[in-house]
Design an enzyme around this catalytic site. Structure first.
Site, PDB file in Angstrom:
ATOM      1  N   VAL A   1      41.629  -3.369  -1.742  1.00  0.00           N
ATOM      2  CA  VAL A   1      42.267  -2.235  -1.084  1.00  0.00           C
ATOM      3  C   VAL A   1      41.200  -1.169  -0.840  1.00  0.00           C
ATOM      4  O   VAL A   1      40.430  -0.843  -1.748  1.00  0.00           O
ATOM      5  CB  VAL A   1      43.402  -1.658  -1.972  1.00  0.00           C
ATOM      6  CG1 VAL A   1      43.971  -0.389  -1.368  1.00  0.00           C
ATOM      7  CG2 VAL A   1      44.493  -2.690  -2.205  1.00  0.00           C
TER       8      VAL A   1
ATOM      9  N   GLY B   1      35.091  -4.064  -6.663  1.00  0.00           N
ATOM     10  CA  GLY B   1      35.737  -3.460  -7.819  1.00  0.00           C
ATOM     11  C   GLY B   1      37.075  -2.817  -7.528  1.00  0.00           C
ATOM     12  O   GLY B   1      37.742  -2.344  -8.444  1.00  0.00           O
ATOM     13  N   HIS B   2      37.500  -2.798  -6.265  1.00  0.00           N
ATOM     14  CA  HIS B   2      38.732  -2.076  -5.898  1.00  0.00           C
ATOM     15  C   HIS B   2      39.589  -2.926  -4.976  1.00  0.00           C
ATOM     16  O   HIS B   2      39.666  -2.639  -3.789  1.00  0.00           O
ATOM     17  CB  HIS B   2      38.364  -0.766  -5.200  1.00  0.00           C
ATOM     18  CG  HIS B   2      39.473   0.233  -5.157  1.00  0.00           C
ATOM     19  ND1 HIS B   2      40.355   0.332  -4.109  1.00  0.00           N
ATOM     20  CD2 HIS B   2      39.837   1.182  -6.038  1.00  0.00           C
ATOM     21  CE1 HIS B   2      41.199   1.318  -4.335  1.00  0.00           C
ATOM     22  NE2 HIS B   2      40.920   1.849  -5.495  1.00  0.00           N
ATOM     23  N   PHE B   3      40.217  -3.852  -5.299  1.00  0.00           N
ATOM     24  CA  PHE B   3      40.388  -4.522  -6.596  1.00  0.00           C
ATOM     25  C   PHE B   3      40.032  -5.989  -6.391  1.00  0.00           C
ATOM     26  O   PHE B   3      40.365  -6.537  -5.349  1.00  0.00           O
ATOM     27  CB  PHE B   3      41.836  -4.385  -7.082  1.00  0.00           C
ATOM     28  CG  PHE B   3      42.276  -2.950  -7.225  1.00  0.00           C
ATOM     29  CD1 PHE B   3      41.936  -2.225  -8.358  1.00  0.00           C
ATOM     30  CD2 PHE B   3      42.993  -2.315  -6.225  1.00  0.00           C
ATOM     31  CE1 PHE B   3      42.341  -0.906  -8.505  1.00  0.00           C
ATOM     32  CE2 PHE B   3      43.394  -0.996  -6.366  1.00  0.00           C
ATOM     33  CZ  PHE B   3      43.067  -0.290  -7.506  1.00  0.00           C
TER      34      PHE B   3
ATOM     35  N   TYR C   1      32.711  -1.692  -1.852  1.00  0.00           N
ATOM     36  CA  TYR C   1      33.724  -1.185  -2.778  1.00  0.00           C
ATOM     37  C   TYR C   1      34.797  -2.217  -3.103  1.00  0.00           C
ATOM     38  O   TYR C   1      35.494  -2.098  -4.105  1.00  0.00           O
ATOM     39  CB  TYR C   1      34.367   0.105  -2.258  1.00  0.00           C
ATOM     40  CG  TYR C   1      34.810   0.060  -0.818  1.00  0.00           C
ATOM     41  CD1 TYR C   1      36.016  -0.524  -0.450  1.00  0.00           C
ATOM     42  CD2 TYR C   1      34.016   0.604   0.179  1.00  0.00           C
ATOM     43  CE1 TYR C   1      36.427  -0.567   0.866  1.00  0.00           C
ATOM     44  CE2 TYR C   1      34.418   0.571   1.500  1.00  0.00           C
ATOM     45  CZ  TYR C   1      35.618  -0.020   1.839  1.00  0.00           C
ATOM     46  OH  TYR C   1      36.017  -0.054   3.152  1.00  0.00           O
TER      47      TYR C   1
END
Length: 155
Positions: A60, A53-55, A50
């Protein structure tokens, strides 16, 4: 929390929970007292999928995944009390009360997951849950979960 020595390393966790990579979010159980509470950990690695894309510029851990890690921890507490067949059992989130996010969780953090049993009535389990990093609360919520039997193929 006084504890009964129950060793739940990743191999034992895999026998109790149906989750697998990339959604298994508990690495080890540190303390477990059946009918009372549980303390587990999740090592947060930059290799988590994850984070792409986050971020990308400031990774985070998504709050919803912190809540999922807490729910998995609560499931391990429930399964310490409730015999089940993992192939024919689904442990489902049915509600979240008063969720609060108080600290960002980043790669390199060690997330300590605590769930305390509050009550069980008519197939509904309620827990008070808290996630911490370095002794600072990252998230907390009331969790409501249930167990459903399946026919073995997830139905």
């Amino acid at each position: 929390m006084s504890t009964e020595k129950i060793n739940l390393d990743i191999h034992r966790i895999l026998t109790l929970l149906p989750h697998r990579y990339p959604i298994l979010l508990v690495d080890r159980v540190l303390e477990l007292e059946p009918h009372k509470g549980i303390k587990a950990l999740k090592n947060v690695s930059i290799n988590e999928p994850y984070f792409m894309g986050h971020f990308p510029s400031r990774p985070v851990m998504p709050g919803v995944l912190i809540l999922e890690a807490l729910a998995q921890t609560a499931a391990l507490l429930t399964f310490s009390e409730e015999p089940h067949d993992p192939a024919n059992t689904l442990y489902l989130f049915v509600g979240i009360d008063n969720a609060r996010f108080r600290r960002v969780v980043e790669p390199g953090d060690q997330l300590i997951l605590n769930a305390t049993f509050e009550r069980h009535k008519r197939g509904i389990w309620k827990f008070k849950a808290r996630a911490e990093v370095d002794g600072v609360v990252a998230a907390e919520a009331g969790l409501i979960c249930t167990i459903r039997q399946t026919d073995g193929d997830g139905q």
